[in-house]
Structures are given as structure tokens and as C-alpha cells.
Design an enzyme around this catalytic site. Structure first.
Site, PDB file in Angstrom:
ATOM      1  N   LYS A  38      85.558 152.126  18.828  1.00  0.00           N
ATOM      2  CA  LYS A  38      86.326 151.786  20.027  1.00  0.00           C
ATOM      3  C   LYS A  38      86.417 150.269  20.193  1.00  0.00           C
ATOM      4  O   LYS A  38      87.441 149.738  20.645  1.00  0.00           O
ATOM      5  CB  LYS A  38      85.694 152.411  21.270  1.00  0.00           C
ATOM      6  CG  LYS A  38      86.447 152.119  22.582  1.00  0.00           C
ATOM      7  CD  LYS A  38      87.889 152.628  22.544  1.00  0.00           C
ATOM      8  CE  LYS A  38      88.669 152.280  23.811  1.00  0.00           C
ATOM      9  NZ  LYS A  38      88.228 153.016  24.998  1.00  0.00           N
ATOM     10  N   LYS A  66      85.771 144.135  30.620  1.00  0.00           N
ATOM     11  CA  LYS A  66      84.478 144.783  30.384  1.00  0.00           C
ATOM     12  C   LYS A  66      84.340 145.157  28.921  1.00  0.00           C
ATOM     13  O   LYS A  66      83.318 144.876  28.269  1.00  0.00           O
ATOM     14  CB  LYS A  66      84.357 146.008  31.289  1.00  0.00           C
ATOM     15  CG  LYS A  66      83.014 146.751  31.185  1.00  0.00           C
ATOM     16  CD  LYS A  66      83.044 147.912  30.222  1.00  0.00           C
ATOM     17  CE  LYS A  66      83.893 149.060  30.732  1.00  0.00           C
ATOM     18  NZ  LYS A  66      83.819 150.256  29.831  1.00  0.00           N
TER      19      LYS A  66
END
Length: 300
Positions: A182, A250
């Protein structure tokens, strides 16, 4: 609906923790497939609304939602959120039986994945890190890409469940491999969105018809998912949709920290992260990540 060609799902009692823009429709696909789904959400009203729409049940704590479930999925915000739904006397692990499987769809650090995988294993619980890509539309349409890490035999049991809302679901390697993949995804997207923003901004400054430009260049090497799905809203200066800048920062923070640890050089990622910081200062923390073009327009 289950994608055509996927295997029949054996598990029937499931739990889903976290009903945000991704989790809400993902849990809905499980219910639509005929499973007994118990949901938990920090804001109980959202869980009540989900049950009213999809049936099933909701619980006041992750532990109570997970009790009796053969597979528990989570899609929450960050490392701390994930720890809070997994650990402690009200956490999901406390309610799960040995042999049950926990699937984490949150994008989190490799560190918290390692921590929770170890904790789950000690309790006899299977653990799969399974971050997702495809955005809100992918979740709603059951067309997510899911990149997974974990023990092969545990993944094999969980895969048919995940296929309910997946276009592609694949085990990349051992625990943590899903989260690392990811990170690769977010690193690639950051550069693509900045490049697309610059191209459209250049077209505007050159007095070109942006839609005509994209019609031509999208058919060649410049084409991308970002271009196909975001160019119109970018040209129209509309960013109240999609994956928020706050969440992207983030994720990029996780990428940059991990790059420091493993020696990967990420100069473009670091630069684009600072550009997103500029967007936040413009009040765009909740804007879609394609709002990088808005920063360029402000600069002139």
C-alpha cells in the site's frame, strides 16, 4: 454482489468494525451476499443507520461485535484507532475465538501490523493485513484492489470473504507485506497527481481547452486512473469528494518514515507531501487529493 467467477464464501457469521466512507459500503456487500454481519462504529448512530439499511446487528464495543464471528474486518483511521478496536478488554481480540481471523483494511504502519499480528498469533487468532485501493467508488461498487500480508493458510480462508467487495485480492507475502505494498501505491499516486495537476495547470495558462487536451493525451502514455477519474473535477475546481488530503498526508508520513528505516530514497514523495501541507494551510485538509492543482492556481 459477488464478482463473477469468485469462489463461494464458506464463512457466514462476520463482524465489521468501522463504518466510514469505505467500511460502510464494504460491510453492506457482505450483508448483501447473505451473511450475518454485526457492525461496530465509534459513532453508534452510523451503526444504527447501517443496520436499518442492510439488516444484521450492531454492538456497542468491538469485543461484542466480534463474539462468535469467524472473520472480523476493520477499516478505521490510523494506528491508534486500530489498536483501540483490537486490544484491551473491549477490543475485538478479547471477543474472538481461537481459529477466527482478523482482517485489517486500514492503511497503517508496518510497526503496528507487526505488533497486532504477534498479539493475535499468541491468542490463536489469524491476522491478515489487507489495505485497500480504489476509493469510495471502488468500495461502493465492490471493485477494490486488496493487497495482503499474512500466513498463507490464514489468507486462503479469508480471501473468499474479501472477494465479496474486491476486483483483485492478492497475498503479496508474509505479515506486513500488504501494508508495504500500500505504501508503494501511495508513493506512485503522489507523483501522478502532481504531474496531472501541472499538466492541467499548464494547459490553462496556455489557453487550451483542458478537456480536449485530456481527450488526446489520455489515449497515450500519459493516461492513468487519476486522469480518467479526476480531470473533469480538477478542471471545474471541485474537490469535495474522494480521498482526503489529511488522510493522504497520514499515509505519506508512513511511507517517508519507512523509507528512512529501509534506506529507500523518496525525494518526489517528500516534495509532494510538502505540497499537500500547503493545501492543508489553504483549508483543504478534507479536499480530495487532486486539489494539488488548486495550490498551483493560487501560486499563479
Amino acid at each position: 454482489m459477488r464478482p463473477e467467477g469468485t469462489r463461494e464464501i464458506a464463512m457466514t457469521k462476520l463482524a465489521f468494525l468501522g463504518l466510514g466512507v469505505m467500511g460502510y459500503p464494504m460491510a453492506g456487500h457482505l450483508a448483501s451476499a447473505g451473511h450475518d454481519v454485526c457492525v461496530y462504529n465509534r459513532t453508534a448512530a452510523k451503526a444504527e443507520a447501517w443496520v436499518k439499511e442492510h439488516g444484521g446487528s450492531h454492538a456497542p464495543t468491538p469485543r461484542e461485535a466480534a463474539e462468535g464471528a469467524e472473520c472480523v474486518m476493520a477499516c478505521v483511521g490510523n494506528d491508534d484507532d486500530l489498536r483501540s478496536v483490537c486490544l484491551g478488554e473491549d477490543g475485538a481480540f478479547a471477543g474472538m475465538a481461537k481459529g477466527a481471523i482478523f482482517v485489517d483494511h486500514t492503511t497503517v504502519s508496518a510497526q503496528v501490523t507487526e505488533e497486532l499480528y504477534a498479539a493475535a498469533k499468541e491468542m490463536g487468532i489469524g491476522y491478515v493485513d489487507a489495505p485497500i485501493s480504489g476509493g469510495q467508488a471502488g468500495a461502493e461498487n465492490g471493485q477494490l484492489s486488496i493487497m495482503c500480508g499474512g500466513d498463507a493458510e490464514v489468507y486462503a480462508k479469508a480471501e473468499p470473504v474479501m472477494e465479496t467487495y474486491a476486483k483483485l485480492c492478492r497475498r503479496i507475502g508474509e505479515s506486513g507485506a500488504g501494508q508495504m505494498t500500500k505504501m508503494c501505491n501511495q508513493i506512485a499516486i503522489a507523483g501522478l497527481v502532481q504531474g496531472l495537476s501541472e499538466a492541467l495547470h499548464f494547459a490553462e495558462k496556455a489557453g487550451l481547452d483542458g478537456r480536449a487536451v485530456v481527450e488526446v493525451i489520455s489515449q497515450g502514455a500519459a493516461g492513468s486512473w487519476q486522469m480518467a477519474n479526476r480531470y473533469e473535477t480538477m478542471l471545474d475546481d471541485q474537490f469535495e469528494h474522494g480521498f482526503a488530503v489529511d488522510w493522504m498526508r497520514k499515509d505519506l508520513g508512513i511511507c517517508l518514515k519507512t523509507g528512512d528505516e529501509n534506506g529507500a530514497s523518496l525525494p518526489v514523495t517528500a516534495l509532494v507531501d510538502q505540497y499537500y501541507k500547503d493545501v492543508q494551510k489553504m483549508g483543504g485538509g478534507r479536499w480530495d487529493t487532486s486539489s494539488l492543482i488548486k495550490r498551483l492556481r493560487k501560486l499563479g
